[in-house]
Design a protein around this motif. Structure first.
Motif, PDB file in Angstrom:
ATOM      1  N   GLY A 454       0.825  -1.218   0.000  1.00  0.00           N
ATOM      2  CA  GLY A 454       0.000   0.000   0.000  1.00  0.00           C
ATOM      3  C   GLY A 454       0.848   1.252   0.000  1.00  0.00           C
ATOM      4  N   GLU A 455       1.957   1.196   0.727  1.00  0.00           N
ATOM      5  CA  GLU A 455       2.849   2.356   0.745  1.00  0.00           C
ATOM      6  C   GLU A 455       3.466   2.591  -0.619  1.00  0.00           C
ATOM      7  OE1 GLU A 455       6.840   3.869   3.162  1.00  0.00           O
ATOM      8  OE2 GLU A 455       5.729   2.095   3.825  1.00  0.00           O
ATOM      9  N   VAL A 460       3.903   5.603  -5.585  1.00  0.00           N
ATOM     10  CA  VAL A 460       3.831   5.635  -7.076  1.00  0.00           C
ATOM     11  C   VAL A 460       2.767   6.631  -7.545  1.00  0.00           C
ATOM     12  CG1 VAL A 460       3.231   4.288  -9.131  1.00  0.00           C
ATOM     13  CG2 VAL A 460       4.762   3.340  -7.397  1.00  0.00           C
ATOM     14  N   ALA A 461       1.613   6.580  -6.873  1.00  0.00           N
ATOM     15  CA  ALA A 461       0.531   7.498  -7.258  1.00  0.00           C
ATOM     16  C   ALA A 461       0.954   8.950  -7.036  1.00  0.00           C
ATOM     17  CB  ALA A 461      -0.735   7.179  -6.471  1.00  0.00           C
ATOM     18  N   HIS A 462       1.632   9.246  -5.951  1.00  0.00           N
ATOM     19  CA  HIS A 462       2.080  10.605  -5.656  1.00  0.00           C
ATOM     20  C   HIS A 462       3.102  11.074  -6.679  1.00  0.00           C
ATOM     21  CE1 HIS A 462       3.299  14.151  -3.426  1.00  0.00           C
ATOM     22  NE2 HIS A 462       4.580  13.694  -3.470  1.00  0.00           N
ATOM     23  N   VAL A 463       4.068  10.189  -6.974  1.00  0.00           N
ATOM     24  CA  VAL A 463       5.124  10.565  -7.933  1.00  0.00           C
ATOM     25  C   VAL A 463       4.515  10.818  -9.299  1.00  0.00           C
ATOM     26  CG1 VAL A 463       7.157   9.723  -9.159  1.00  0.00           C
ATOM     27  CG2 VAL A 463       6.986   9.450  -6.672  1.00  0.00           C
ATOM     28  N   LEU A 464       3.654   9.932  -9.712  1.00  0.00           N
ATOM     29  CA  LEU A 464       3.044  10.097 -11.041  1.00  0.00           C
ATOM     30  C   LEU A 464       2.181  11.355 -11.091  1.00  0.00           C
ATOM     31  CD1 LEU A 464       2.058   6.394 -11.885  1.00  0.00           C
ATOM     32  CD2 LEU A 464       3.977   7.742 -12.797  1.00  0.00           C
ATOM     33  N   VAL A 496      10.654  12.199 -10.051  1.00  0.00           N
ATOM     34  CA  VAL A 496      10.541  10.789 -10.487  1.00  0.00           C
ATOM     35  C   VAL A 496      11.670   9.963  -9.900  1.00  0.00           C
ATOM     36  CG1 VAL A 496      10.632   9.286 -12.516  1.00  0.00           C
ATOM     37  CG2 VAL A 496       9.266  11.376 -12.577  1.00  0.00           C
ATOM     38  N   ARG A 497      12.888  10.565  -9.886  1.00  0.00           N
ATOM     39  CA  ARG A 497      14.027   9.818  -9.308  1.00  0.00           C
ATOM     40  C   ARG A 497      13.827   9.556  -7.825  1.00  0.00           C
ATOM     41  NH1 ARG A 497      18.900  13.236 -12.258  1.00  0.00           N
ATOM     42  NH2 ARG A 497      18.673  12.258 -14.323  1.00  0.00           N
ATOM     43  N   GLN A 498      13.373  10.588  -7.090  1.00  0.00           N
ATOM     44  CA  GLN A 498      13.140  10.395  -5.647  1.00  0.00           C
ATOM     45  C   GLN A 498      12.069   9.332  -5.414  1.00  0.00           C
ATOM     46  OE1 GLN A 498      12.162  14.290  -4.177  1.00  0.00           O
ATOM     47  NE2 GLN A 498      14.323  14.997  -4.155  1.00  0.00           N
ATOM     48  N   GLY A 499      11.018   9.389  -6.202  1.00  0.00           N
ATOM     49  CA  GLY A 499       9.964   8.370  -6.026  1.00  0.00           C
ATOM     50  C   GLY A 499      10.468   6.990  -6.365  1.00  0.00           C
ATOM     51  N   LEU A 500      11.298   6.933  -7.437  1.00  0.00           N
ATOM     52  CA  LEU A 500      11.849   5.625  -7.812  1.00  0.00           C
ATOM     53  C   LEU A 500      12.746   5.078  -6.710  1.00  0.00           C
ATOM     54  CD1 LEU A 500      12.147   3.438  -9.962  1.00  0.00           C
ATOM     55  CD2 LEU A 500      14.019   4.786 -10.964  1.00  0.00           C
ATOM     56  N   GLU A 501      13.544   5.971  -6.095  1.00  0.00           N
ATOM     57  CA  GLU A 501      14.404   5.505  -4.993  1.00  0.00           C
ATOM     58  C   GLU A 501      13.586   5.032  -3.785  1.00  0.00           C
ATOM     59  OE1 GLU A 501      17.880   4.529  -3.123  1.00  0.00           O
ATOM     60  OE2 GLU A 501      17.577   5.157  -5.209  1.00  0.00           O
ATOM     61  N   ALA A 502      12.506   5.761  -3.479  1.00  0.00           N
ATOM     62  CA  ALA A 502      11.648   5.342  -2.368  1.00  0.00           C
ATOM     63  C   ALA A 502      10.973   4.004  -2.665  1.00  0.00           C
ATOM     64  CB  ALA A 502      10.599   6.426  -2.089  1.00  0.00           C
ATOM     65  N   ILE A 503      10.584   3.835  -3.933  1.00  0.00           N
ATOM     66  CA  ILE A 503       9.950   2.563  -4.316  1.00  0.00           C
ATOM     67  C   ILE A 503      10.941   1.428  -4.184  1.00  0.00           C
ATOM     68  CG2 ILE A 503       8.947   1.307  -6.262  1.00  0.00           C
ATOM     69  CD1 ILE A 503       7.696   3.972  -7.135  1.00  0.00           C
ATOM     70  N   ARG A 504      12.202   1.685  -4.569  1.00  0.00           N
ATOM     71  CA  ARG A 504      13.226   0.638  -4.444  1.00  0.00           C
ATOM     72  C   ARG A 504      13.445   0.239  -2.971  1.00  0.00           C
ATOM     73  NH1 ARG A 504      17.691   3.016  -8.773  1.00  0.00           N
ATOM     74  NH2 ARG A 504      16.590   2.324 -10.692  1.00  0.00           N
ATOM     75  N   LYS A 505      13.496   1.254  -2.089  1.00  0.00           N
ATOM     76  CA  LYS A 505      13.652   0.948  -0.659  1.00  0.00           C
ATOM     77  C   LYS A 505      12.495   0.090  -0.148  1.00  0.00           C
ATOM     78  CE  LYS A 505      16.350   5.036   0.637  1.00  0.00           C
ATOM     79  NZ  LYS A 505      16.382   6.240   1.481  1.00  0.00           N
TER      80      LYS A 505
END
Length: 531
Positions: A454-455, A460-464, A496-505
């Motif tokens: 869910g997080e 992803v929704a926020h970044v997009l 997008v990069r910050q969101g991608l990094e958060a998604i990876r974590k």
């Protein structure tokens, strides 16, 4: 069905015969010692005269003396003089050993050698046990004069022996050694019984102690050697008062042993004898005349009445039970009651005793302490009964121990079986708890994965959304302000990069919280591997 005929009484007859043989075996040696006593002086040459002129005038006219051939002519209550010729003797320390004298003075050649008055000494005497020892000069004089004040005794002549002091000590010790031994045994039994009563509080041991103590007192009080060691006439005087206390203890043993059979009769006899003891003891201490009247006129009929009722009760108990206790107690009671009857007649009714000796001369050879022997036999019977009771208690305890051991074995087996069941239940419970723990762990992992998913979805929704917004702004500013559009695109790229990094974590966390590959949960998930 109870047996009938004389054979059923064989145990009683055997014990009676054994007690009789044992009594004879004990009494015969004492009779032999008694026959070795120095015989008293022959009364054939004695003469007496009434003390008309007082005790200080031994010189009387020759016609004042009367022959003592007829003992009934001696004054029964008035003082009188007695002239006794003495035989020749080579004794170094001659002594006159005088029995049956109350108040006494002894003269040799009108010279006073010895004087004794119980009133002046504050003594009260039992004439059957009290004696006087008069030292004589050596060589032995031809005769002695005795002034006798026997107002409280019968009018019979005293018994006088002439012997050496050494012979007298040897004789008195030989005569008293057996009774001292019996008294010591009875005293030992009394001490043991008192100790048992203190520890167990059983009335049977109290009556045992009281009976043994009375027997020991009688043995010592009737012993002439005791007077030689300690001249205290009160001991022998109270011997007759202690006799009812022994009867009280004697009856008390039956009250305890055979309760509740004939309890009313036995308790009535017990209370009566104790009351008689209290009255006799009070009379002995208060008034010697009343005490003598009780002894001479009440003891014998009271004893016969009590003995008859006691034998009635014991006979009834024996017919009902016929066990080892009733057989031994009835046998011992018969022996001690018969001997007690002889004792009562001898010491409490001297006139009747003299008549019996006249008819049966052999009765005079019976030892004076016959009562102690019979009482010792009764104590042995009582010890046998107590030992039988201890055997019964031990048998019951052994049976109880066997029953207890059997129950303990049964209980131990039940406990072991229960422990085995509990162990199996514990194993099942432990397995169930492990399964529950794994299930709870899997549920927690699944819950955490759902949270992470869910997080991730939210990020992803926020970044997009932010990227789309930035790109729309950049598109609007593309024609008017290229720099602003370029700035908006850079911010979009950075977001997008910050969101991608958060998604990876979040994905890495999801991988770290994943269950092991062999777990049930991982195998049940789509794409799970099963090895």
């Amino acid at each position: 069905m109870r047996e009938t005929g004389w054979r059923v009484h064989l145990p009683l007859l055997r014990i009676l015969l054994g007690l009789g043989v044992l009594l004879i075996a004990l009494v015969w040696p004492l009779s032999s010692f008694s026959n070795r006593e120095t015989p008293p002086l022959n009364t054939g040459g004695w003469s007496w005269a009434p003390a008309l002129s007082g005790a200080n005038a031994p010189a009387l006219a020759s016609d004042a003396w009367s022959s003592s051939g007829d003992s009934g002519s001696v004054p029964a209550s008035e003082p009188y003089w007695l002239r006794i010729p003495l035989p020749e003797s080579n004794a170094r320390e001659p002594q006159l050993w005088i029995f049956g004298a109350y108040g006494l003075k002894v003269y040799v050649d009108n010279e006073l050698l010895y004087a004794y008055s119980p009133e002046r000494s504050g003594h009260r005497l039992n004439p059957f046990f009290h004696w006087n020892l008069v030292p004589l000069p050596a060589p032995v004089p031809e005769e002695v004069l005795l002034f006798l004040d026997n107002g409280k005794l019968s009018g019979t002549m005293p018994s006088v022996r002439l012997l050496d002091k050494h012979e007298m000590v040897t004789e008195i010790f030989s005569e008293g050694a057996v009774s001292i031994t019996i008294g010591a045994l009875q005293l030992f039994c009394a001490i043991i019984a008192f100790g048992l009563y203190r520890s167990r509080r059983d009335r049977l041991y109290f009556y045992f102690f009281l009976l043994a103590a009375c027997g020991a007192y009688g043995s010592f009080a009737r012993n002439r050697f005791l007077q030689y060691l300690w001249d205290q006439p009160w001991i022998g005087y109270l011997e007759k008062a202690v006799f009812p206390l022994g009867v009280f203890a004697f009856i008390g043993t039956f009250c305890v042993l055979f309760h509740p059979l004939h309890s009313r009769l036995l308790n009535r006899l017990r209370r009566t004898t104790f009351g008689f003891f209290v009255a006799t003891l009070a009379a002995a201490l208060a008034d010697e005349a009343i005490y003598a009247w009780i002894i001479n006129y009440l003891v014998l009929p009271a004893f016969l009445i009590v003995a008859a009722q006691l034998f009635y009760a014991l006979g009834s108990i024996y017919r009902r039970r016929r066990d080892i206790e009733s057989v031994w107690m009835l046998s011992g009671s018969f022996v001690v009651t018969f001997v007690a009857l002889v004792h009562v007649i001898r010491y409490y009714s001297p006139e009747l005793a003299a008549e019996i000796v006249r008819i049966v001369p052999a009765a005079s050879k019976l030892p004076g302490d016959l009562m102690s022997f019979s009482l010792l036999l009764f104590l042995l019977c009582l010890v046998r009964v107590i030992a039988h009771r201890f055997d019964e208690v031990n048998r019951e305890l052994s049976e109880f121990n066997r029953t207890l051991e059997h129950k303990v074995r049964e209980r131990t087996a039940a406990i072991l079986e229960r422990n085995a069941q509990l162990q199996k239940t514990n194993e099942k419970l432990a397995a169930s708890m492990r399964e529950n723990a794994e299930t709870m762990a899997e549920a927690l992992v699944l819950e955490e994965r759902n949270r992470i998913v869910g997080e991730i979805h939210g990020r992803v929704a926020h970044v997009l959304s932010a990227s789309i917004d930035q790109m729309e702004q950049a598109e609007q500013a593309m024609d008017d302000n290229a720099e602003l559009a370029e700035s908006r695109l850079e911010k979009t790229q950075q977001t997008v990069r910050q969101g991608l990094e958060a998604i990876r974590k979040s994905v890495r966390l999801l991988k770290d919280d994943a269950p092991p590959p062999n777990s049930e949960w991982s195998r049940s998930q789509p794409g799970g591997t099963e090895k």
